[in-house]
Design a protein around this motif. Sequence first.
Motif, PDB file in Angstrom:
ATOM      1  N   ASP A  93      27.893  38.245  68.038  1.00 30.94           N
ATOM      2  CA  ASP A  93      26.600  38.791  68.430  1.00 30.94           C
ATOM      3  C   ASP A  93      25.527  38.266  67.475  1.00 30.94           C
ATOM      4  O   ASP A  93      25.784  38.028  66.297  1.00 30.94           O
ATOM      5  N   ASN A  94      24.324  38.084  67.979  1.00 32.19           N
ATOM      6  CA  ASN A  94      23.258  37.434  67.212  1.00 32.19           C
ATOM      7  C   ASN A  94      22.865  38.166  65.928  1.00 32.19           C
ATOM      8  O   ASN A  94      22.257  37.569  65.039  1.00 32.19           O
ATOM      9  N   GLU A  95      23.202  39.428  65.803  1.00 29.68           N
ATOM     10  CA  GLU A  95      22.737  40.198  64.644  1.00 29.68           C
ATOM     11  C   GLU A  95      23.651  40.085  63.423  1.00 29.68           C
ATOM     12  O   GLU A  95      23.291  40.553  62.338  1.00 29.68           O
ATOM     13  N   TRP A  96      24.822  39.469  63.593  1.00 29.79           N
ATOM     14  CA  TRP A  96      25.770  39.439  62.484  1.00 29.79           C
ATOM     15  C   TRP A  96      25.514  38.279  61.527  1.00 29.79           C
ATOM     16  O   TRP A  96      25.112  37.184  61.930  1.00 29.79           O
ATOM     17  N   ASN A  97      25.791  38.531  60.248  1.00 31.76           N
ATOM     18  CA  ASN A  97      25.814  37.521  59.196  1.00 31.76           C
ATOM     19  C   ASN A  97      27.115  37.684  58.409  1.00 31.76           C
ATOM     20  O   ASN A  97      27.695  38.767  58.369  1.00 31.76           O
ATOM     21  N   LEU A  98      27.544  36.589  57.804  1.00 34.12           N
ATOM     22  CA  LEU A  98      28.788  36.609  57.031  1.00 34.12           C
ATOM     23  C   LEU A  98      28.566  35.859  55.724  1.00 34.12           C
ATOM     24  O   LEU A  98      27.958  34.786  55.715  1.00 34.12           O
ATOM     25  N   CYS A  99      29.030  36.437  54.637  1.00 34.28           N
ATOM     26  CA  CYS A  99      29.029  35.771  53.333  1.00 34.28           C
ATOM     27  C   CYS A  99      30.472  35.650  52.846  1.00 34.28           C
ATOM     28  O   CYS A  99      31.227  36.614  52.916  1.00 34.28           O
ATOM     29  N   VAL A 100      30.815  34.471  52.358  1.00 36.00           N
ATOM     30  CA  VAL A 100      32.139  34.243  51.776  1.00 36.00           C
ATOM     31  C   VAL A 100      31.932  33.717  50.353  1.00 36.00           C
ATOM     32  O   VAL A 100      31.205  32.738  50.143  1.00 36.00           O
ATOM     33  N   VAL A 223      34.530  38.717  50.846  1.00 35.17           N
ATOM     34  CA  VAL A 223      33.873  38.552  52.154  1.00 35.17           C
ATOM     35  C   VAL A 223      32.903  39.706  52.359  1.00 35.17           C
ATOM     36  O   VAL A 223      33.230  40.863  52.058  1.00 35.17           O
ATOM     37  N   TRP A 224      31.709  39.391  52.838  1.00 40.01           N
ATOM     38  CA  TRP A 224      30.722  40.414  53.193  1.00 40.01           C
ATOM     39  C   TRP A 224      30.314  40.207  54.650  1.00 40.01           C
ATOM     40  O   TRP A 224      30.027  39.077  55.067  1.00 40.01           O
ATOM     41  N   TYR A 225      30.348  41.272  55.421  1.00 43.09           N
ATOM     42  CA  TYR A 225      29.860  41.261  56.799  1.00 43.09           C
ATOM     43  C   TYR A 225      28.636  42.163  56.847  1.00 43.09           C
ATOM     44  O   TYR A 225      28.657  43.274  56.307  1.00 43.09           O
ATOM     45  N   GLY A 226      27.585  41.724  57.509  1.00 42.06           N
ATOM     46  CA  GLY A 226      26.413  42.578  57.560  1.00 42.06           C
ATOM     47  C   GLY A 226      25.417  42.189  58.617  1.00 42.06           C
ATOM     48  O   GLY A 226      25.523  41.140  59.270  1.00 42.06           O
ATOM     49  N   THR A 227      24.458  43.076  58.810  1.00 46.52           N
ATOM     50  CA  THR A 227      23.352  42.847  59.724  1.00 46.52           C
ATOM     51  C   THR A 227      22.084  43.300  59.009  1.00 46.52           C
ATOM     52  O   THR A 227      22.141  43.822  57.899  1.00 46.52           O
ATOM     53  N   ASP A 228      20.964  43.071  59.621  1.00 46.45           N
ATOM     54  CA  ASP A 228      19.702  43.400  58.981  1.00 46.45           C
ATOM     55  C   ASP A 228      19.459  44.913  58.983  1.00 46.45           C
ATOM     56  O   ASP A 228      18.712  45.444  59.785  1.00 46.45           O
ATOM     57  N   GLY A 229      20.147  45.597  58.073  1.00 40.82           N
ATOM     58  CA  GLY A 229      19.902  47.009  57.881  1.00 40.82           C
ATOM     59  C   GLY A 229      20.816  47.953  58.614  1.00 40.82           C
ATOM     60  O   GLY A 229      20.766  49.163  58.397  1.00 40.82           O
ATOM     61  N   TYR A 230      21.705  47.441  59.478  1.00 42.23           N
ATOM     62  CA  TYR A 230      22.534  48.318  60.298  1.00 42.23           C
ATOM     63  C   TYR A 230      23.941  48.498  59.741  1.00 42.23           C
ATOM     64  O   TYR A 230      24.568  49.523  59.940  1.00 42.23           O
ATOM     65  N   TYR A 231      24.467  47.473  59.065  1.00 39.35           N
ATOM     66  CA  TYR A 231      25.878  47.522  58.713  1.00 39.35           C
ATOM     67  C   TYR A 231      26.101  46.771  57.414  1.00 39.35           C
ATOM     68  O   TYR A 231      25.468  45.766  57.136  1.00 39.35           O
TER      69      TYR A 231
END
Length: 278
Positions: A93-100, A223-231
């Motif tokens: 989904d377009n709102e997800w970002n991932l950091c490794v 690993v970090w999973y996140g969205t802009d303020g939601y998760y």
Amino acid sequence: MRRVAFGAFLANTPNFTGRYPIAGPNISTPPILTGLTDDNLIDGWSWSIATAADLLLENSSTTENQSDYYTGGKLVLNAPSSVVSGGRNLIVDNEWNLCVYHWDLANASYPEHLRNDNGTYGSILSDEGIVDMQEPALPPLNSHVCSCPQVNTIPPCKGNDDASRVFGTNCTALSFSATQLRRSGLWDEGTLEIRAFGDATTHPSGNRTAYGNIGSLAWPVKVWYGTDGYYDKASLSCVRATDTADRSNEPAGMSSTNSLDSSWTIFAAAVLSCVLMP
């Protein structure tokens, strides 16, 4: 050895492997908008590692005991099959970002007890230290730029020599937007290769010196999973091989007096850089 053959050999005939499930969300659906929640966590996210003691150099014969073998391995992040489309691209989904994040332990004085860690860094970090190291690091939240945690700013880690030796080394933070996660060729059948590693000198078949040193290493990753303020969700892992294959022996870890110096490295090793061709 070509990269395709290298990957196939590790997949089919490894000597030592390990797999570590980690918490992760269903990135194929929009994040839950009710705040930070674990309601959409799914099974299938994991780290895996494989090491082989005797990889044959490209264009070498198979003469017994000739010095054309090297020890090598690979560390990858695995996505759940439910978010993999057509065996390769991720459904995001377009709102997800991932950091490794991963830490380079070359030229480090390696803490010997890491070779027996249970995957959580409990061998060098307190429970509070583990929690603080797992704190997301994405300032500012809308920048989509990952930032490595600074161990000297984490109170439970101050004065901890082992933590400083591991997490005070060079850290690489890889940032992936939804578009990048969907990019063709980035993920291979739902796996993201984070590093390949090996020794810089060859050895005769059956020599287990390099295997004992490299095969028993634990690798620091996050690993970090996140969205802009939601998760917000992160996991810190100490990934090492723990399972021996049939007719294989567990690596005999080397003494802690042997630092991981330029005799081996990640991708840049003389052997790997020459033999891991496209």
